[in-house]
Design an enzyme around this catalytic site. Structure first.
Site, PDB file in Angstrom:
ATOM      1  N   GLY A  45       3.658   2.922  14.005  1.00 60.28           N
ATOM      2  CA  GLY A  45       4.441   1.686  14.171  1.00 60.28           C
ATOM      3  C   GLY A  45       4.095   0.966  15.458  1.00 60.28           C
ATOM      4  N   GLU A  78      10.116  14.695  16.029  1.00 65.61           N
ATOM      5  CA  GLU A  78      10.365  14.675  14.600  1.00 65.61           C
ATOM      6  C   GLU A  78       9.428  15.655  13.908  1.00 65.61           C
ATOM      7  OE1 GLU A  78       9.437  10.993  12.467  1.00 65.61           O
ATOM      8  OE2 GLU A  78      11.259  11.320  11.302  1.00 65.61           O
ATOM      9  N   GLU A 123      10.342   0.524  10.263  1.00 66.73           N
ATOM     10  CA  GLU A 123      11.338   1.566  10.058  1.00 66.73           C
ATOM     11  C   GLU A 123      10.625   2.862  10.362  1.00 66.73           C
ATOM     12  OE1 GLU A 123      13.195   4.359   9.135  1.00 66.73           O
ATOM     13  OE2 GLU A 123      13.246   3.920   6.990  1.00 66.73           O
ATOM     14  N   LYS A 156       0.843  -1.198   0.000  1.00 64.03           N
ATOM     15  CA  LYS A 156       0.000   0.000   0.000  1.00 64.03           C
ATOM     16  C   LYS A 156       0.878   1.248   0.000  1.00 64.03           C
ATOM     17  CE  LYS A 156      -1.936   2.449   3.353  1.00 64.03           C
ATOM     18  NZ  LYS A 156      -1.800   3.805   2.793  1.00 64.03           N
ATOM     19  N   CYS A 180      13.287  10.441   7.083  1.00 65.77           N
ATOM     20  CA  CYS A 180      13.257   9.906   8.447  1.00 65.77           C
ATOM     21  C   CYS A 180      14.615  10.022   9.119  1.00 65.77           C
ATOM     22  CB  CYS A 180      12.781   8.461   8.428  1.00 65.77           C
ATOM     23  SG  CYS A 180      13.679   7.476   7.236  1.00 65.77           S
ATOM     24  N   GLY A 210       7.199   4.421   8.460  1.00 65.79           N
ATOM     25  CA  GLY A 210       6.332   5.554   8.746  1.00 65.79           C
ATOM     26  C   GLY A 210       6.585   6.079  10.141  1.00 65.79           C
ATOM     27  N   SER A 211       5.551   6.636  10.747  1.00 67.25           N
ATOM     28  CA  SER A 211       5.745   7.299  12.036  1.00 67.25           C
ATOM     29  C   SER A 211       5.830   6.282  13.176  1.00 67.25           C
ATOM     30  CB  SER A 211       4.601   8.264  12.315  1.00 67.25           C
ATOM     31  OG  SER A 211       3.436   7.533  12.639  1.00 67.25           O
ATOM     32  N   THR A 212       6.500   6.686  14.256  1.00 62.17           N
ATOM     33  CA  THR A 212       6.638   5.819  15.421  1.00 62.17           C
ATOM     34  C   THR A 212       5.286   5.540  16.064  1.00 62.17           C
ATOM     35  OG1 THR A 212       8.927   6.454  15.818  1.00 62.17           O
ATOM     36  CG2 THR A 212       7.705   5.653  17.711  1.00 62.17           C
TER      37      THR A 212
END
Lengths: 282, 501
Positions: free
Chosen positions: B264, B413, B281, B207, B315, B259-261
């Site tokens: 995740g 971030e 990641e 996706k 990132c 993507g974002s933490t």
């Protein structure tokens, strides 16, 4: 002449190179197969887990920074000390004990030899398309929690623990619930093995009580487990959602089978691969 | 008249500043526009790529994919529901035995074909990437697309060598992989995910991010063109709900997410009660450390490359700059000068350095951080002279001084062209401040002292350490983070571990 009354020992926890009793003051009775009381072990608490993690984290850097050669020798020394306690360990395991102890000692020997080879086998230089020197080195990741299987109590624990410390990590281990005594005997071998105090911390207690605290402790960066229930597996994997713990849980594994339980694949989940770039043009 | 003041004995003082732009006649030497002229064919509407065919979503729903530099709609893209994800997973499952059973050499040959076709269509892919995502054409042309093709070329060669990659092991595919990628490097992230998965004999459902689907859909056409067996690669477009359906799907054996933490961690929570494998990641707040004995001009280029590359939507961006105290003033002056030459604007212009922010949503996020930075007491240096276009989403690159480690802009971030400048005195202080973050993705170190640079590199908690360089990528070089920047590596031999069992 009256029969000698045996001493029933209470095994203590092993935290930070010392042997404290649990701060909770609780113990668990251990019986042999004929239901005779043979020992007591401590029933560790959440506070004990936290003390153990703190002790482990304090010493981990020192252990990781020791030369790979020295770490190999220290692990070999651990095998020597286990060999000295071979009969005591075998007796505590019960039927089939000698075979299990031998396999456990040999497993320590196997990973002792990996300390100064693993970085060569799993690290290396990367041929990037540009004027750069680029290489990847494995580094220890920190403090890892180990949940040992009930059986084989000693071999299972050793197989989960030794790859972790061979890679330069420290660990906090929860012993087999069914038979914690071999683990606590192992702690006495560890204490005399030159491993810096706190690199290995051994706790006895109930998984139902303690797995949660392993899962949620933010200073633990990895979990290595085997023989846990479905509920405990989920709980441990939830630790990933908390602080991105690296969780490895083995199922259906034969700890007596060298082909399954040896090799660098057992260290991979407990290292961080660091890749370094530097220009090599003038 | 001298513009250089005498350095004092105690401290190296910055020379008196000269306005470089004024010195070269202000704007009279501006570059003429150099627009990229290729216009790739874009359909009005795209379906989902499932089982080797483009098919309509069951719901019939589509959403607009926009050019963030003009706010024009480029195409309508299918919104995949959980029922569509179901069809894609089934197609991948059906294709798995044949693909995994194919000889490694033949799998590799399909992948070589993909790499070649991507090279042949490179110009078109680069333009599409820039139109859809807003990044400067020179970056999509010189970085994104060549690296994406190289990734397939590299992994094609692994397909028949897996037994040599993992000594003593007999690698088997994991199965059906669900892969969810971000909008910052759409085609490159696609290749980082799909190439190793296919090499190891897995099939995939991927996706793309909802704002950047077009290159993934063009990639799907490439899969058709080269005759990739149907169902080996499936592309489902959609937003968070589509991703959620993938994460929850029982037929998926492994989730790979970039993507974002926050997302995740949510994924880790969802898969906790399953046996799904997971690689993540995630975000970063990477430190770029400049010592007083660095080659300063090179370091300045590295700072620029580190934080303003791809509008800071990276990132591993070097978003925390640690400068040794003795050279702080000089670095700030040089950075100011260098930034006065950055060109912000039309991403399709070959001279543009900083393009459009990827979406309105991301621009709002960046602007919130900018406001917070000033509210918390840091000083903003708005030194980029470019005039921003009227339409589209834009953010001028800037940096902050007077930043404390506790400030939001030094901890969180931002994912934008915003740099926090901090200082340090000793190497130990630099290391401890750099490591004082839950993240651990990348780091940069600048010094000409060899022994110091390797010692610092060793002590930084970061999966990638760039020494006297920054933001370099290569398919042979493993990429991935420590701590809350995720787990697993992508690229190199180590990247294969995530797609074998």
């Amino acid at each position: 002449m009256s029969e000698r009354i045996p001493i029933i020992k209470t095994y203590k926890l092993a935290i930070g190179g010392k042997f404290p009793r649990t701060e909770s003051g609780r113990t668990i009775e251990v019986h042999d197969s004929a239901q005779n009381l043979i020992a007591h072990v401590c029933r560790a608490s959440r506070k004990d887990v936290r003390n153990a993690v703190e002790a482990a984290s304090k010493v981990q850097g020192t252990w990781a920074n020791a030369t790979a050669y020295l770490r190999g020798q220290v692990l070999y020394r651990l095998a020597e000390m286990m060999e000295g306690k071979r009969l005591e360990l075998a007796h505590a395991i019960g039927a089939g004990g000698e075979r299990e102890v031998d396999a456990a000692i040999d497993r320590v020997i196997h990973f002792a030899g990996w300390t100064d080879k693993y970085p060569q086998v799993m690290g290396g230089t990367n041929p990037v398309a540009g004027p750069y020197h680029n290489f990847t080195i494995p580094f220890a990741m920190g403090t890892v929690g180990v949940i040992a299987p009930d059986e084989p109590a000693l071999l299972g624990l050793v197989s989960l623990m030794v790859p972790i410390i061979a890679a330069g990590n420290a660990c906090v281990v929860l012993a087999s619930e069914k038979n914690p005594v071999p683990t606590m005997i192992l702690s006495e071998a560890i204490a005399t093995s030159d491993l810096p105090g706190g690199v290995v911390n051994l706790l006895s207690g109930y998984r139902d009580e303690l797995v949660e605290h392993f899962s949620l402790h933010r200073e633990l960066i990895g979990i290595h487990a085997s023989g846990v229930s479905e509920a405990h597996r989920t709980l441990l994997r939830l630790g990933s959602a908390d602080n991105l713990k690296r969780v490895t849980i083995h199922e259906d594994i034969d700890f007596f089978d060298d082909a399954q339980c040896e090799g660098p694949g057992w260290m991979d989940p407990f290292v961080e691969f660091k890749t370094i770039w530097h220009p090599s043009a003038v | 008249m001298s513009i250089v003041s005498k350095p004092s004995a105690s401290k190296i003082e910055a020379p008196k500043r000269l306005d470089l732009r004024a010195a070269i006649g202000g704007g009279i030497f501006e570059y003429a526009p150099a627009p990229e002229s290729v216009r790739p064919e874009i359909a009005d509407q795209y379906g989902l790529f499932i089982g080797g065919e483009f098919i309509e979503p069951i719901s019939g729903n589509h959403f607009a994919s926009m050019n963030p530099a003009t706010e024009d709609t480029l195409a309508m893209v299918a919104d995949a529901s959980s029922a569509d994800v179901d069809r894609a997973v089934q197609a991948a499952r059906d294709a798995l035995p044949a693909w995994a059973g194919l000889s490694g050499k033949n799998r590799g040959k399909y992948m070589y074909r993909i790499a070649r076709r991507m090279q042949e269509r490179a110009r078109e892919l680069a333009v599409l990437e820039t139109l859809d995502g807003g990044k400067p054409i020179k970056e999509s042309r010189d970085v994104d697309v060549p690296l994406a093709a190289a990734h397939f070329f590299y992994h094609a060669g692994w397909a028949d060598k897996l037994k040599y990659a993992l000594p003593g092991r007999d690698p088997k595919p994991v199965g059906v992989c669900g892969q969810i990628i971000p909008w910052n490097f759409p085609l490159m992230m696609l290749s980082w995910k799909i190439a190793p998965a296919l090499a190891c004999g897995n099939t995939v459902v991927l996706k793309p991010a909802e704002t950047t689907s077009l290159t993934a859909l063009r990639f799907a056409q490439i899969c058709q063109e080269i005759g990739l067996p149907k169902g080996v690669v499936n592309i489902v477009t959609g937003a968070g709900e589509t991703g959620k359906a993938m994460v929850e799907h029982r037929g998926i054996d492994k989730i790979a997410f970039t993507g974002s933490t926050v997302v995740g961690k949510a994924i880790a929570k969802t898969v906790a009660s399953t046996k799904k494998k997971l690689t993540l990641e995630l975000g970063g707040k990477s430190a770029n450390i400049i010592f007083e004995d660095a080659s300063l001009d090179q370091a300045i280029e590295g700072i620029i490359e580190g934080i303003y590359f791809n509008q800071g939507h990276v990132c591993c961006a070097g978003s925390r700059l640690f400068v040794q105290e003795s050279i702080l003033d000089r670095v700030v002056d040089k950075l100011t000068d260098r930034m006065s030459t950055l060109r912000v604007g039309d991403p399709m212009d070959k001279n543009t350095d900083v393009g459009a922010i990827n979406s309105k949503e991301q621009l709002d996020t960046i602007e919130r951080f900018l406001a917070t930075g000033e509210n918390e007491g840091a000083t903003k240096h708005d030194v980029c002279p470019s005039t921003l276009p009227e339409k589209g989403y834009w953010c001028k690159p800037c940096f902050y001084t007077g930043v404390q480690p506790s400030h939001t802009i030094a901890r969180e971030e931002i994912f934008g062209p915003v740099l926090a400048v901090l200082s340090f005195r000793t190497p130990d202080e630099a290391i401890s401040r750099a490591n004082n973050s839950p993240y651990g993705l990348a780091a940069g170190v600048w010094t000409d002292k060899g022994s110091k640079i390797f010692d610092v590199a060793k002590k930084l908690d970061a999966g990638i350490v760039w020494l006297n360089t920054y933001n370099k990528f290569d398919p042979t070089s493993p990429f991935g983070g420590y701590k809350e920047s995720g787990f697993g590596r992508e690229g190199g031999r180590h990247g294969l571990l995530a797609y074998c069992q």
